[in-house]
Motif scaffolding. Structure first.
Motif, mmCIF file in Angstrom:
data_model
loop_
_atom_site.group_PDB
_atom_site.id
_atom_site.type_symbol
_atom_site.label_atom_id
_atom_site.label_comp_id
_atom_site.label_asym_id
_atom_site.label_seq_id
_atom_site.Cartn_x
_atom_site.Cartn_y
_atom_site.Cartn_z
ATOM 1 N N TYR A 45 -13.094 -10.951 -23.670
ATOM 2 C CA TYR A 45 -11.809 -11.594 -23.940
ATOM 3 C C TYR A 45 -11.922 -12.642 -25.054
ATOM 4 O O TYR A 45 -11.047 -12.757 -25.896
ATOM 5 N N GLN A 60 -11.665 -3.847 -26.164
ATOM 6 C CA GLN A 60 -10.570 -3.336 -25.337
ATOM 7 C C GLN A 60 -11.108 -2.383 -24.282
ATOM 8 O O GLN A 60 -10.709 -2.449 -23.109
ATOM 9 N N PHE A 61 -12.014 -1.519 -24.678
ATOM 10 C CA PHE A 61 -12.653 -0.575 -23.746
ATOM 11 C C PHE A 61 -13.407 -1.324 -22.648
ATOM 12 O O PHE A 61 -13.333 -0.972 -21.471
ATOM 13 N N ARG A 64 -10.920 -3.017 -20.210
ATOM 14 C CA ARG A 64 -10.334 -2.011 -19.314
ATOM 15 C C ARG A 64 -11.363 -1.490 -18.316
ATOM 16 O O ARG A 64 -11.037 -1.223 -17.162
ATOM 17 N N THR A 65 -12.609 -1.357 -18.757
ATOM 18 C CA THR A 65 -13.671 -0.914 -17.847
ATOM 19 C C THR A 65 -13.816 -1.900 -16.696
ATOM 20 O O THR A 65 -13.957 -1.501 -15.538
ATOM 21 N N TRP A 67 -11.518 -4.046 -15.422
ATOM 22 C CA TRP A 67 -10.383 -4.041 -14.501
ATOM 23 C C TRP A 67 -10.271 -2.734 -13.720
ATOM 24 O O TRP A 67 -9.963 -2.738 -12.527
ATOM 25 N N MET A 68 -10.538 -1.606 -14.374
ATOM 26 C CA MET A 68 -10.513 -0.334 -13.650
ATOM 27 C C MET A 68 -11.664 -0.273 -12.641
ATOM 28 O O MET A 68 -11.495 0.237 -11.529
ATOM 29 N N ARG A 99 -19.647 5.281 -18.903
ATOM 30 C CA ARG A 99 -18.809 4.546 -19.862
ATOM 31 C C ARG A 99 -19.651 3.619 -20.731
ATOM 32 O O ARG A 99 -19.420 3.505 -21.933
ATOM 33 N N THR A 117 -8.449 3.278 -24.318
ATOM 34 C CA THR A 117 -7.478 3.103 -23.233
ATOM 35 C C THR A 117 -7.579 4.171 -22.162
ATOM 36 O O THR A 117 -6.783 4.179 -21.232
ATOM 37 N N TRP A 119 -8.927 6.446 -18.942
ATOM 38 C CA TRP A 119 -9.396 6.114 -17.602
ATOM 39 C C TRP A 119 -10.776 6.673 -17.300
ATOM 40 O O TRP A 119 -11.508 6.129 -16.503
#
Length: 121
Positions: A45, A60-61, A64-65, A67-68, A99, A117, A119
């Motif tokens: 961040y 960004q990846f 998202r990794t 939070w997912m 990932r 972005t 999943w």
């Protein structure tokens, strides 16, 4: 006289690249410690706005990794009362490793992440 058309990474880009690699490593360590993944997402961040465009896709990846992955962990933990939760947690661990490896590979080639972005992988 020869001219070299390749551009060397600037010191700022090299630092961002190093921080991006650190986040991937922190995520892998998070499989065992947990807290390092939180440190990794904070770093992502903090660095995403100042990074070159190709590194922003990695940050960004990574965000998202995190939070997912947290979602998978929550669902897996809740479902661990019934056996299927352990399968969800196993899936999360494999998903995270894949990932990180795919992200690291694109980072090593100094390429933007192809699907920041998505999943899956």
């Amino acid at each position: 006289m020869t001219t070299d058309n390749t551009t060397a990474p600037t010191p700022a880009a090299a630092t961002s690249d190093g921080m991006c690699k650190a986040v991937y490593l922190l995520y892998l360590a998070g499989l065992f410690t947990g807290i390092t993944a939180l440190i990794g997402v904070v770093i992502a961040y903090l660095n995403r706005n100042d990074a070159p465009e190709w590194l922003r896709s990695h940050y960004q990846f990574q965000i998202r990794t995190f939070w997912m992955g947290l979602l998978f962990l929550a669902v897996g933990s809740l479902l661990s009362m019934v056996i299927i939760g352990f399968l969800v947690l196993l899936f999360w661990a494999v998903w995270l490793v894949i990932r990180v490896i795919k992200g690291w590979k694109a980072l090593a080639q100094q390429q933007a992440h192809p699907n920041p972005t998505g999943w899956m992988f």
